[in-house]
Design an enzyme around this catalytic site. Structure first.
Site, mmCIF file in Angstrom:
data_model
loop_
_atom_site.group_PDB
_atom_site.id
_atom_site.type_symbol
_atom_site.label_atom_id
_atom_site.label_comp_id
_atom_site.label_asym_id
_atom_site.label_seq_id
_atom_site.Cartn_x
_atom_site.Cartn_y
_atom_site.Cartn_z
ATOM 1 N N GLU A 112 -21.864 -14.164 -5.517
ATOM 2 C CA GLU A 112 -21.126 -14.309 -6.776
ATOM 3 C C GLU A 112 -21.484 -13.193 -7.744
ATOM 4 O O GLU A 112 -20.621 -12.639 -8.431
ATOM 5 C CB GLU A 112 -21.406 -15.667 -7.417
ATOM 6 C CG GLU A 112 -20.619 -15.869 -8.698
ATOM 7 C CD GLU A 112 -20.717 -17.271 -9.251
ATOM 8 O OE1 GLU A 112 -19.919 -17.604 -10.140
ATOM 9 O OE2 GLU A 112 -21.605 -18.033 -8.815
ATOM 10 N N GLU A 132 -23.251 -22.714 1.165
ATOM 11 C CA GLU A 132 -23.420 -24.011 0.519
ATOM 12 C C GLU A 132 -23.030 -25.197 1.398
ATOM 13 O O GLU A 132 -23.802 -26.151 1.563
ATOM 14 C CB GLU A 132 -22.618 -24.042 -0.796
ATOM 15 C CG GLU A 132 -23.250 -23.275 -1.942
ATOM 16 C CD GLU A 132 -23.006 -21.773 -1.881
ATOM 17 O OE1 GLU A 132 -23.420 -21.073 -2.815
ATOM 18 O OE2 GLU A 132 -22.398 -21.284 -0.903
#
Length: 258
Positions: A112, A132
């Site tokens: 990110e 994730e």
């Protein structure tokens, strides 16, 4: 004690370096704070025209947030949706152009962080991923919202749903990164991109970035009908006059950022 983030001004270039190579440059609360301080200074300093974000160690650019529990201290992780401040820091817009130089693991919050850059240069060792779902840890999904906007739809969803990584060559093919180089050439490539940007009018660059990103999610008709204050303000700057003079005199412009 080191914050884990180095910040250096080098002429008109700000260098922000993640510096926890033994921990794969995983973001701690202290690093979160240091990153916010760095971006704030970059925004506020008119002599900084471009920033380069990089990391030490060949193995990883950033493996996301530090989940080891080894780093204790206050953070802004409850202020979700940031990206630039590492792990859920306050949503911050960097007005200056940002070049990211990435290598090795670029995963989770590190992915990110890289996606917040305007230009990404990747070593051929880089691997991008969102682990994730694979490891059963899912938060507010800021990284996923960015990925679905910056990658082809099915590529992003496959990465999200499987947690599998893509290599640098695929990232370049999908338009995620601007250039892939060998790891020894990574720093030089990032500097080259920074030099290209600083060769342009810094105020024009900043006005253009604000204009295109502030309306990127809007219909074209809205974007075309919008008045952009930074662009209008640029009309009365010394740099605009210098650009016209340099063009008429057939010489390289001497920008002041004023």
């Amino acid at each position: 004690m080191s914050s884990g983030v180095e910040f250096v001004k080098d002429g008109h270039v700000a260098r922000v370096v993640l510096d926890r190579p033994k921990a794969l440059n995983a973001i701690t609360p202290q690093m979160d704070d240091a990153l916010l301080d760095a971006w704030t200074e970059i925004n506020d300093d008119p002599d900084i025209w471009v920033a380069i974000l990089s990391a030490t160690g060949e193995k990883a650019f950033c493996a996301g947030g530090d989940v080891s529990g080894a780093a204790e201290g206050p953070s802004r992780r409850m202020a979700l949706g940031g990206g630039l401040t590492g792990v859920g820091g306050p949503l911050l817009t960097l007005r200056k152009p940002l070049v990211a130089a990435v290598q090795g693991y670029v995963i989770g919050g590190g992915f990110e962080l890289a996606m917040c850059a305007d230009v990404i240069v990747a070593a051929d060792t880089a691997q991008f991923g969102m682990p994730e779902t694979k490891v059963g840890i899912i938060g507010e999904a800021g990284i996923m919202h960015r990925a679905i906007r910056q990658l082809p739809h099915h590529i992003a969803l496959a990465m999200i749903l499987t947690g599998e990584r893509i290599p640098a060559a695929a990232a370049e093919r999908y338009g995620l990164v601007n250039e892939v180089v060998g790891y020894p050439d990574l720093a030089e490539a990032a500097d080259r991109w920074a030099q290209k940007i600083t060769a342009a009018s810094p105020l024009a660059v900043q006005a253009a970035k604000e204009a295109v990103l502030s309306r990127v999610g809007w219909p074209l008709e809205v974007a075309l009908a919008t008045r952009y204050e930074p662009i209008e303000a640029y009309a009365s700057t010394k740099d605009r006059l210098e650009g016209r003079a340099a063009f008429a005199e057939r010489r390289a412009p001497r920008w002041q950022g004023r």
